[in-house]
Design a protein around this motif. Structure first.
Motif, PDB file in Angstrom:
ATOM      1  N   ASN A 159       9.276  12.312  -5.030  1.00 26.53           N
ATOM      2  CA  ASN A 159      10.064  12.738  -6.185  1.00 26.53           C
ATOM      3  C   ASN A 159       9.225  13.478  -7.226  1.00 26.53           C
ATOM      4  O   ASN A 159       9.751  14.262  -8.012  1.00 26.53           O
ATOM      5  CB  ASN A 159      10.740  11.524  -6.832  1.00 26.53           C
ATOM      6  CG  ASN A 159      11.845  10.952  -5.968  1.00 26.53           C
ATOM      7  OD1 ASN A 159      12.509  11.673  -5.229  1.00 26.53           O
ATOM      8  ND2 ASN A 159      12.040   9.640  -6.053  1.00 26.53           N
ATOM      9  N   LYS A 160       7.905  13.223  -7.241  1.00 27.02           N
ATOM     10  CA  LYS A 160       7.008  13.872  -8.209  1.00 27.02           C
ATOM     11  C   LYS A 160       6.193  14.948  -7.489  1.00 27.02           C
ATOM     12  O   LYS A 160       4.980  14.852  -7.360  1.00 27.02           O
ATOM     13  CB  LYS A 160       6.079  12.838  -8.843  1.00 27.02           C
ATOM     14  CG  LYS A 160       6.802  11.677  -9.513  1.00 27.02           C
ATOM     15  CD  LYS A 160       5.821  10.604  -9.936  1.00 27.02           C
ATOM     16  CE  LYS A 160       6.540   9.380 -10.492  1.00 27.02           C
ATOM     17  NZ  LYS A 160       5.579   8.290 -10.844  1.00 27.02           N
ATOM     18  N   ASP A 161       6.895  15.959  -6.988  1.00 32.01           N
ATOM     19  CA  ASP A 161       6.272  16.978  -6.158  1.00 32.01           C
ATOM     20  C   ASP A 161       6.635  18.348  -6.709  1.00 32.01           C
ATOM     21  O   ASP A 161       7.806  18.729  -6.705  1.00 32.01           O
ATOM     22  CB  ASP A 161       6.759  16.835  -4.711  1.00 32.01           C
ATOM     23  CG  ASP A 161       5.934  17.646  -3.726  1.00 32.01           C
ATOM     24  OD1 ASP A 161       5.364  18.667  -4.133  1.00 32.01           O
ATOM     25  OD2 ASP A 161       5.882  17.251  -2.541  1.00 32.01           O
ATOM     26  N   ASP A 189       9.135   7.299  -4.967  1.00 33.64           N
ATOM     27  CA  ASP A 189       8.638   7.477  -6.326  1.00 33.64           C
ATOM     28  C   ASP A 189       7.124   7.649  -6.244  1.00 33.64           C
ATOM     29  O   ASP A 189       6.346   6.746  -6.573  1.00 33.64           O
ATOM     30  CB  ASP A 189       9.018   6.273  -7.187  1.00 33.64           C
ATOM     31  CG  ASP A 189       8.667   6.492  -8.656  1.00 33.64           C
ATOM     32  OD1 ASP A 189       8.550   7.671  -9.057  1.00 33.64           O
ATOM     33  OD2 ASP A 189       8.513   5.491  -9.377  1.00 33.64           O
ATOM     34  N   ALA A 190       6.718   8.827  -5.762  1.00 33.35           N
ATOM     35  CA  ALA A 190       5.310   9.093  -5.467  1.00 33.35           C
ATOM     36  C   ALA A 190       5.049  10.580  -5.668  1.00 33.35           C
ATOM     37  O   ALA A 190       5.942  11.351  -6.013  1.00 33.35           O
ATOM     38  CB  ALA A 190       4.988   8.668  -4.036  1.00 33.35           C
ATOM     39  N   GLU A 191       3.787  10.973  -5.430  1.00 32.77           N
ATOM     40  CA  GLU A 191       3.387  12.363  -5.572  1.00 32.77           C
ATOM     41  C   GLU A 191       3.178  12.994  -4.204  1.00 32.77           C
ATOM     42  O   GLU A 191       3.045  12.309  -3.182  1.00 32.77           O
ATOM     43  CB  GLU A 191       2.086  12.449  -6.376  1.00 32.77           C
ATOM     44  CG  GLU A 191       2.177  11.899  -7.788  1.00 32.77           C
ATOM     45  CD  GLU A 191       0.842  11.948  -8.495  1.00 32.77           C
ATOM     46  OE1 GLU A 191       0.161  13.004  -8.437  1.00 32.77           O
ATOM     47  OE2 GLU A 191       0.459  10.933  -9.101  1.00 32.77           O
ATOM     48  N   HIS A 202      -2.629   8.977  -3.369  1.00 33.48           N
ATOM     49  CA  HIS A 202      -2.207   8.035  -2.320  1.00 33.48           C
ATOM     50  C   HIS A 202      -1.420   6.873  -2.914  1.00 33.48           C
ATOM     51  O   HIS A 202      -1.818   6.273  -3.912  1.00 33.48           O
ATOM     52  CB  HIS A 202      -3.434   7.498  -1.586  1.00 33.48           C
ATOM     53  CG  HIS A 202      -3.117   6.438  -0.567  1.00 33.48           C
ATOM     54  ND1 HIS A 202      -2.257   6.638   0.487  1.00 33.48           N
ATOM     55  CD2 HIS A 202      -3.548   5.155  -0.453  1.00 33.48           C
ATOM     56  CE1 HIS A 202      -2.177   5.542   1.219  1.00 33.48           C
ATOM     57  NE2 HIS A 202      -2.952   4.628   0.656  1.00 33.48           N
ATOM     58  N   ASN A 203      -0.286   6.594  -2.279  1.00 37.96           N
ATOM     59  CA  ASN A 203       0.560   5.472  -2.683  1.00 37.96           C
ATOM     60  C   ASN A 203       0.736   4.578  -1.468  1.00 37.96           C
ATOM     61  O   ASN A 203       1.527   4.881  -0.573  1.00 37.96           O
ATOM     62  CB  ASN A 203       1.910   5.994  -3.194  1.00 37.96           C
ATOM     63  CG  ASN A 203       2.804   4.898  -3.734  1.00 37.96           C
ATOM     64  OD1 ASN A 203       2.976   3.854  -3.129  1.00 37.96           O
ATOM     65  ND2 ASN A 203       3.417   5.149  -4.892  1.00 37.96           N
ATOM     66  N   ALA A 210       7.020   4.465   4.759  1.00 40.76           N
ATOM     67  CA  ALA A 210       7.250   5.686   5.526  1.00 40.76           C
ATOM     68  C   ALA A 210       6.721   5.544   6.957  1.00 40.76           C
ATOM     69  O   ALA A 210       7.349   6.028   7.912  1.00 40.76           O
ATOM     70  CB  ALA A 210       6.590   6.874   4.836  1.00 40.76           C
ATOM     71  N   TRP A 211       5.594   4.884   7.124  1.00 42.54           N
ATOM     72  CA  TRP A 211       5.033   4.689   8.461  1.00 42.54           C
ATOM     73  C   TRP A 211       5.974   3.843   9.320  1.00 42.54           C
ATOM     74  O   TRP A 211       6.216   4.169  10.485  1.00 42.54           O
ATOM     75  CB  TRP A 211       3.665   4.022   8.375  1.00 42.54           C
ATOM     76  CG  TRP A 211       3.087   3.710   9.725  1.00 42.54           C
ATOM     77  CD1 TRP A 211       3.017   2.495  10.335  1.00 42.54           C
ATOM     78  CD2 TRP A 211       2.524   4.636  10.656  1.00 42.54           C
ATOM     79  NE1 TRP A 211       2.446   2.598  11.574  1.00 42.54           N
ATOM     80  CE2 TRP A 211       2.133   3.908  11.800  1.00 42.54           C
ATOM     81  CE3 TRP A 211       2.302   6.024  10.624  1.00 42.54           C
ATOM     82  CZ2 TRP A 211       1.538   4.523  12.904  1.00 42.54           C
ATOM     83  CZ3 TRP A 211       1.715   6.631  11.734  1.00 42.54           C
ATOM     84  CH2 TRP A 211       1.337   5.883  12.855  1.00 42.54           C
ATOM     85  N   GLY A 212       6.495   2.777   8.778  1.00 42.72           N
ATOM     86  CA  GLY A 212       7.421   1.944   9.532  1.00 42.72           C
ATOM     87  C   GLY A 212       8.674   2.708   9.944  1.00 42.72           C
ATOM     88  O   GLY A 212       9.172   2.564  11.069  1.00 42.72           O
ATOM     89  N   ARG A 213       9.183   3.524   9.048  1.00 40.43           N
ATOM     90  CA  ARG A 213      10.362   4.336   9.367  1.00 40.43           C
ATOM     91  C   ARG A 213      10.034   5.377  10.437  1.00 40.43           C
ATOM     92  O   ARG A 213      10.843   5.647  11.326  1.00 40.43           O
ATOM     93  CB  ARG A 213      10.869   5.017   8.092  1.00 40.43           C
ATOM     94  CG  ARG A 213      11.537   4.045   7.127  1.00 40.43           C
ATOM     95  CD  ARG A 213      11.767   4.669   5.758  1.00 40.43           C
ATOM     96  NE  ARG A 213      12.622   3.800   4.917  1.00 40.43           N
ATOM     97  CZ  ARG A 213      12.764   3.930   3.612  1.00 40.43           C
ATOM     98  NH1 ARG A 213      12.106   4.907   2.970  1.00 40.43           N
ATOM     99  NH2 ARG A 213      13.562   3.118   2.939  1.00 40.43           N
TER     100      ARG A 213
END
Length: 223
Positions: A159-161, A189-191, A202-203, A210-213
């Motif tokens: 979202n913060k991109d 909610d990350a960059e 890094h978040n 995201a990795w699990g998905r």
């Protein structure tokens, strides 16, 4: 865990990359496309992690051995702009997919930033693929139209991109939906670059979700 590899492109030229094999034979494959920095230790670690999850993973080196320092954004931008995206996708990326599919296994495609954009191009132009996972990258519309995408896609965006903006994501999702294509979109909610543990942005929480998905999606579509 993995090893350097030379493989053939469809034009019979040589391409290089990093291959990590799963413990079991005839595992499904995943082509991993690097970001603007090149084939970094982070991308190699992603391949190793895919291997531990049960996939053969091959990351083609689109920069032919050059790795851009993480703090040199200008050099990274120049390197990305000098890359022929269509050739990289239809030759080096497709060659990697053909290598992984040589035993008849299904192959997926994923990539980060630049690699995310190439994943969408590959979804439209590489017939060997069965599924794709995009990380914070969208190509120019002329490079790959949603109507031409031939595989199910999952996509992860920050979202913060300010490079791959939420507005761009909205537009891409709307065009994919209008074309009747299969797309799962997840926002964090990350960059930009949040998966890369070597970057300040890094978040870990978002990256692990995201990795699990991602692995769940590939297991569903690749077996």
């Amino acid at each position: 865990m993995g090893t350097a590899l030379i493989f053939k492109r469809p034009d019979n030229g040589d391409a290089s990359g990093y291959l990590a094999n799963a413990a079991s034979g005839n595992a499904p494959g995943v082509v991993v496309i690097h970001a603007v920095w090149g084939l970094t230790d982070h991308i190699k670690a992603v391949c190793d992690r895919f291997a531990l999850a049960g996939f053969d993973a091959l990351a083609p080196d689109l920069y032919n051995g050059e790795v851009v320092p993480f703090n040199d954004l200008h050099a990274a931008d120049l390197k990305m702009k000098s890359l022929d995206l269509i050739d990289a996708t239809t030759q080096s990326v497709r060659g990697a997919a053909q290598y992984l599919a040589r035993n008849g296994t299904k192959v997926g495609l994923t990539g980060f930033c630049l690699g995310g954009a190439l994943t969408i191009i590959g979804a439209a132009k590489v017939p060997e693929l069965a599924a794709g996972v995009v990380f914070y990258g969208i190509p120019a519309r002329h490079a790959a139209k949603p109507i031409d995408v031939g595989i199910p896609l999952q996509a992860h965006f920050a979202n913060k991109d300010d490079w791959c903006t939420p507005r761009m994501v909205d537009g891409f999702a709307e065009e994919m939906n209008a074309a009747g294509k299969s797309l799962e979109v997840f926002r964090y909610d990350a960059e930009h670059g949040f998966v890369n543990e070597q970057l300040p942005c890094h978040n870990r929480t978002a990256a692990e979700v995201a990795w699990g998905r991602t692995t769940g999606f590939f297991k569903k579509h690749l077996g």
